[in-house]
Design a protein around this motif. Structure first.
Motif, PDB file in Angstrom:
ATOM      1  N   GLN A   1       0.530   4.210  -2.864  1.00 43.44           N
ATOM      2  CA  GLN A   1       0.426   5.630  -2.559  1.00 43.44           C
ATOM      3  C   GLN A   1       1.427   6.447  -3.379  1.00 43.44           C
ATOM      4  OE1 GLN A   1      -1.792   7.021  -0.680  1.00 43.44           O
ATOM      5  NE2 GLN A   1      -1.014   9.078  -0.230  1.00 43.44           N
TER       6      GLN A   1
ATOM      7  N   ARG B   1       0.804  -1.223   0.000  1.00 43.69           N
ATOM      8  CA  ARG B   1       0.000   0.000   0.000  1.00 43.69           C
ATOM      9  C   ARG B   1       0.840   1.279   0.000  1.00 43.69           C
ATOM     10  NH1 ARG B   1      -2.835  -3.820   3.096  1.00 43.69           N
ATOM     11  NH2 ARG B   1      -4.883  -4.330   2.230  1.00 43.69           N
TER      12      ARG B   1
ATOM     13  N   SER C   1      -5.183  -6.623  -0.122  1.00 43.57           N
ATOM     14  CA  SER C   1      -4.077  -5.744  -0.466  1.00 43.57           C
ATOM     15  C   SER C   1      -3.801  -5.842  -1.967  1.00 43.57           C
ATOM     16  CB  SER C   1      -2.839  -6.137   0.342  1.00 43.57           C
ATOM     17  OG  SER C   1      -2.710  -7.536   0.380  1.00 43.57           O
TER      18      SER C   1
END
Length: 427
Positions: free
Chosen positions: A170, A166, A233
């Motif tokens: 980003q 993650r 995820s």
């Protein structure tokens, strides 16, 4: 004694083989057209950042999260201290800083991620609906019940807003180059520090299966989210990871090979059993004890004298109230199993300089250890039963103490086996 001194030298050679200043420069990515932003987590993050600053030709910015007391002098990369092994509010703050550091980047920018073991606790950013207290309780329960690091990190990645790729998501559309120092048996990159910058091949269903396997209580809301797959995820093949690179710059095998090379230079035949031995610390100790005895008595599978090396990570199922860790527990169980057998010496120590709740990296044993302990009123079996191995070895001056080593390639175990007194060396 000279045998223990040699074993400590071998341990030192393993540490040197994983020194970031030595191993990281060969893996640096090409410079980008835009900015270079550094993010890092783990016990080696400060040393990796230091090596990067020393060898990168150009400006750097960013932040690395390191354990408390493990900072190093850095020029342009910020370092923040966070809690390990149990995450706290400082770990959450570190997670937010890491996410902020990669926000708003462009396709011309490069993120260099410096990832090493220990990072899972150092950057804890629970998903909305998952409290830090619940996440801590889950991790603690898994640790105390003997779950493997693979199982623990599979769960962690599905409770976190930063792990399991993650952080890299980003950073999109920037390119990410992940440099890793592996503390995972088998060197599975997607498990190191719960892989904040790599796609995650595991699933919510697998995380839920781990929790059920170890009978870990979780809230109804979290169970429902995992059952529905709501906390999945980023998976391999996700377009946000296109063009990303990864490299393991140091691992357990590197350390074992360095230790073996030094042992041979000292005139000792040496054998590496495995760089990825897992299981209960006491069970692994029984296996190593059986090998040592067979070497001495039968010349199998190796001839005595020799040194046997192994790496990997043991687990401890905590039943007592004492202080200790997997390495001191392994050493105590090994000492009990060989029961003062002449000619058997051993060291077991973590390459991060830490071992559970004891203030040591590990411990050493020698043939006179148990007699020495009993002469001081120590009960080896009772200490093992109470998971109090650190206290036992500290009282005897047999701990291995390094402080933070600024690297982490898991554990090093070395067993030195001499030929039995009066017995001709095996051919």
């Amino acid at each position: 004694m000279e045998q223990i001194a040699l074993l400590k030298e071998l341990y030192g050679a393993a540490l040197a083989a994983a020194d970031p200043m030595r191993v990281l420069p060969a893996h640096l990515p090409p410079k980008p057209a835009g900015r270079t932003v550094v993010v890092g987590v783990g016990k080696a993050a400060a040393a990796m950042a230091q090596a990067l600053e020393a060898h990168w030709n150009g400006p750097l910015s960013g932040v690395v999260a390191v354990p408390r007391g493990a900072t190093l002098p850095l020029k342009s990369i910020r370092q923040v201290e966070a809690s390990h092994p149990v995450p706290d509010d400082s770990s959450v703050a570190a997670g937010r800083l890491l996410m902020q550091a990669v926000t708003g980047l462009t396709q011309d920018d490069l993120v260099i991620a410096l990832v090493s073991g220990g990072g899972s606790a150092l950057c804890a950013l629970p998903f909305d609906g998952v409290s830090l207290d619940e996440k801590r309780a889950i991790t603690d329960a898994l640790l105390r019940r003997g779950a493997t690091i693979r199982e623990i990190n599979t769960v962690r990645k599905h409770l976190s807003a930063i792990k399991g790729g993650r952080l890299a998501a980003q950073a999109w559309p920037a390119r990410v180059a992940t440099l890793l120092i592996s503390d995972i048996p088998g060197d599975e990159a997607a498990l190191i520090a719960s892989a904040p910058t790599l796609p995650d091949p595991s699933t919510c269903a697998q995380a839920l299966a781990v929790l059920r396997r170890y009978a870990v209580d979780i809230s109804a809301g979290l169970a429902a989210a995992l059952e529905a797959g709501a906390l999945e995820s980023p998976e391999p093949g996700d377009a946000r990871f296109a063009g990303h690179t990864q490299a393991i710059v140091a691992c357990a095998q590197d350390g074992l090979e360095a230790a073996a090379s030094l042992a041979r230079a000292r005139g000792w035949p040496v054998h590496i059993l495995s760089d990825a031995m897992e299981g209960n610390a006491a069970d692994l100790a029984l296996a190593h004890a059986a090998i040592a005895r067979q070497v001495q008595r039968r010349g199998q599978p190796f001839a005595a004298p020799c040194i046997v090396l192994s790496g990997g990570e043991a687990t401890v199922t905590v039943r007592g109230q004492g202080r200790g860790g997997r390495n001191t527990e392994f050493a105590l169980a090994l000492a009990i199993a060989v029961d003062g057998q002449p000619g058997i010496y051993a060291l077991s120590a973590g390459t991060d300089g830490l071992d559970g709740s004891g203030a040591a990296a590990g411990a050493c044993i020698h043939p006179g250890l148990l007699a020495q302990a009993r002469s001081r009123g120590l009960d080896p079996a009772a200490s093992l039963q109470d998971n109090d191995s650190f206290t036992f070895f500290a009282a005897l001056g047999s701990t291995v103490v390094t402080g933070p080593t600024h690297t982490n390639i898991n554990d090093v175990r070395a067993v030195l086996i001499e030929a039995l007194p009066g017995k001709k060396e095996q051919a």
